[in-house]
Design an enzyme around this catalytic site. Structure first.
Site, PDB file in Angstrom:
ATOM      1  N   SER A 108       0.808  -1.222   0.000  1.00  0.00           N
ATOM      2  CA  SER A 108       0.000   0.000   0.000  1.00  0.00           C
ATOM      3  C   SER A 108       0.842   1.274   0.000  1.00  0.00           C
ATOM      4  CB  SER A 108      -0.923  -0.001   1.204  1.00  0.00           C
ATOM      5  OG  SER A 108      -0.147  -0.101   2.369  1.00  0.00           O
ATOM      6  N   ASP A 155      -1.337   6.497  12.358  1.00  0.00           N
ATOM      7  CA  ASP A 155      -0.655   5.693  11.344  1.00  0.00           C
ATOM      8  C   ASP A 155       0.653   6.407  10.991  1.00  0.00           C
ATOM      9  OD1 ASP A 155       0.333   4.603   8.999  1.00  0.00           O
ATOM     10  OD2 ASP A 155      -1.628   4.361   8.059  1.00  0.00           O
ATOM     11  N   HIS A 171       2.105   5.182   6.739  1.00  0.00           N
ATOM     12  CA  HIS A 171       1.676   5.756   5.463  1.00  0.00           C
ATOM     13  C   HIS A 171       1.871   7.264   5.431  1.00  0.00           C
ATOM     14  CE1 HIS A 171      -0.359   1.843   5.645  1.00  0.00           C
ATOM     15  NE2 HIS A 171      -0.047   1.846   4.362  1.00  0.00           N
TER      16      HIS A 171
END
Ligand SMILES: *[C@@H]1O[C@H](CO)[C@@H](O)[C@H](O)[C@H]1NC(C)=O
Ligand SMILES: *[C@@H]1O[C@H](CO)[C@@H](O)[C@H](O)[C@H]1NC(C)=O
Ligand SMILES: *[C@@H]1O[C@H](CO)[C@@H](O)[C@H](O)[C@H]1NC(C)=O
Ligand SMILES: *[C@@H]1O[C@H](CO)[C@@H](O)[C@H](O)[C@H]1NC(C)=O
Ligand SMILES: *[C@@H]1O[C@H](CO)[C@@H](O)[C@H](O)[C@H]1NC(C)=O
Ligand SMILES: *[C@@H]1O[C@H](CO)[C@@H](O)[C@H](O)[C@H]1NC(C)=O
Ligand SMILES: *[C@@H]1O[C@H](CO)[C@@H](O)[C@H](O)[C@H]1NC(C)=O
Length: 419
Positions: free
Chosen positions: A153, A393, A396
């Site tokens: 991702s 997070d 990311h």
């Protein structure tokens, strides 16, 4: 707290963060330029000290007809050494509003992030300037070609960034974004140019290959199996690979090698090396270096422990608004993995360019999605946002943001390699 206890496993993702990986997320990078005799690699701090080291040389010539482009001569320039410069004139290269394709996960402003300074930094190499990103020029270079990002991702965010960088130059009706399982495909009709993302978090086959239904908890990697993926990569003109975070959940991983159902536990570094070898074998048997270019992104750092850049603190990347002023090397950036990537690229018999974005990204504690993101397909609730210890997070990255810089660097290489 669990994740402070075992400091020696800092390079391994804390269990709390594993959920971040579950719905299609994560990433990492390397870049190496290899000619038979001249091998250029990044230097890992002390690790390479005293060993053969050649500076990474990039020759970028902007010699296209667009005469109003800045000519940036970065010959003999290591574009990975430099500093972040605040530049709200030239950056960001697009806005959240201007890119209809921007996914919720990384649209941090829309998700409530109060500060936007993270969008205004430009990477300034020490010895040269990066060429200004020119979407039309790149589309022309990609005419009748396919550019594919392969990985997890985090790599998908680099794809999303590339789509946003390109799409503004294309009128409505001339562009499309489609999803087919394992792939996202952006198509620019007028140029017949295709930019794709292909989901393969371990590069080799695994039980996490389903594009949406996959888990990091019960990883099972097939270290010698890659054909199911490679049939999607055959003949692609430009391939950009990346794989890191999924390996780092625990120091050991279940895998098969040789006998299909013979599952054994492997040291992650051993397994990573075997997987890279399988990948390298495919490159050697399938890539035609005359027509195809291959890149590998070095690992994307994480900022899980603020004590690393602010001794005594106990937070993470949450509420960070500025880059770290170097020198800095986070403990989550695993030198052993970096070394394996470098060795693999040194030994593979075709040229693979390593994009060494690890160090420059390591400074960017401010650039993560933090709590301004989604989890399992849902935006974080107010309560979750108020709990950054559990919900930030720090793997990311926001868009516009750091992955745009990775693409500016990729663009500089493509100018050299495709023109
Ligand atoms: C990657 O680039 C950074 C910044 O230029 C440099 O400090 C580092 O040594 C490089 N890594 C390797 C392995 O060469
Ligand atoms: C850019 O930043 C400077 C210094 O912070 C500020 O004075 C100026 O208003 C900013 N310009 C824009 C366009 O945001
Ligand atoms: C369009 O691009 C593809 C590669 O993506 C190529 O195979 C095809 O021949 C191109 N079509 C034309 C009409 O050139
Ligand atoms: C996801 O995969 C698991 C295991 O393969 C399966 O049991 C489950 O039904 C799948 N879930 C969905 C929503 O497809
Ligand atoms: C490759 O994919 C097919 C169909 O998707 C599947 O049946 C097969 O098991 C896969 N091969 C491996 C080695 O996983
Ligand atoms: C490997 O698989 C076995 C059986 O499912 C499991 O008990 C073990 O915990 C797994 N090991 C790892 C490192 O995940
Ligand atoms: C796993 O690999 C690391 C790095 O090569 C090494 O230090 C460690 O001893 C290995 N562990 C096992 C159990 O083989």
């Amino acid at each position: 707290m669990q994740r402070f206890r075992n400091r020696k496993y800092k390079s391994i993702l804390p269990i709390a963060l594993a959920t971040l990986l579950i719905l299609g997320t994560s990433r990492l990078v390397f870049d190496n330029l290899k000619n038979n005799k001249r091998v250029s690699i990044f230097r890992w701090r002390d690790w390479l000290e005293g060993s053969r080291f050649h500076s990474y040389i990039v020759n970028v010539f902007e010699n296209e007809d667009d005469s109003n482009d800045n000519y940036e001569d970065i010959e003999d320039c290591n574009v990975f050494e430099g500093k972040w410069v605040f530049d709200n004139v030239s950056h960001p290269l697009y806005s959240e509003q201007s890119c209809a394709y921007l996914v919720k996960q990384v649209a941090c402003q829309r998700n409530g992030r109060p500060d936007d300074l993270y969008q205004f930094w430009r990477w300034q190499p020490n010895e040269c300037n990066l060429p200004r990103f020119n979407a039309i020029k790149l589309l022309k270079m990609l005419k009748n070609k396919r550019l594919m990002f392969v990985g997890d991702s985090i790599q998908r965010t680099q794809f999303d960034s590339m789509v946003c960088l390109l799409q503004s130059a294309i009128p409505e009706g001339q562009k499309s974004l489609t999803k087919v399982p394992s792939k996202k495909i952006f198509f620019a009709k007028e140029y017949n140019a295709t930019v794709e993302f292909y989901w393969a978090p371990f590069i080799v086959e695994s039980n996490s290959d389903h594009s949406t239904n996959h888990t990091v908890y019960k990883r099972l990697v097939k270290l010698d199996q890659i054909a199911n993926h490679t049939k999607n990569w055959e003949g692609v003109d430009v391939l950009v690979f990346e794989s890191y975070v999924w390996w780092m959940f625990k120091p050991i991983i279940n895998a098969t090698y040789g006998i299909p159902n013979d599952v054994k536990e492997y040291n992650v570094t051993t397994a990573y090396k075997m997987a890279m070898k399988t990948w390298a074998n495919w490159l050697e048997s399938s890539i035609n270096p005359q027509f195809q270019k291959v890149y590998f992104m070095s690992l994307s750092p994480t900022h899980l422990w603020s004590s690393e850049w602010r001794p005594g603190s106990e937070g993470n990347c949450y509420s960070e608004t500025e880059p770290i002023q170097g020198p800095y090397w986070g403990m989550g950036t695993n030198m052993e993995i970096m070394r394996i990537v470098q060795e693999t690229l040194e030994n593979v018999k075709i040229e693979v360019t390593l994009l060494n974005i690890t160090q420059l990204s390591d400074y960017r504690k401010d650039a993560h999605t933090s709590v301004y993101t989604e989890r399992k397909g849902k935006l974080l609730t107010k309560e979750q946002r108020a709990d950054p210890v559990n919900f930030a997070d720090c793997i990311h990255w926001c868009l516009p943001g750091l992955p745009d810089t990775w693409n500016e660097i990729l663009y500089a290489h493509l100018l050299q390699d495709l023109l």
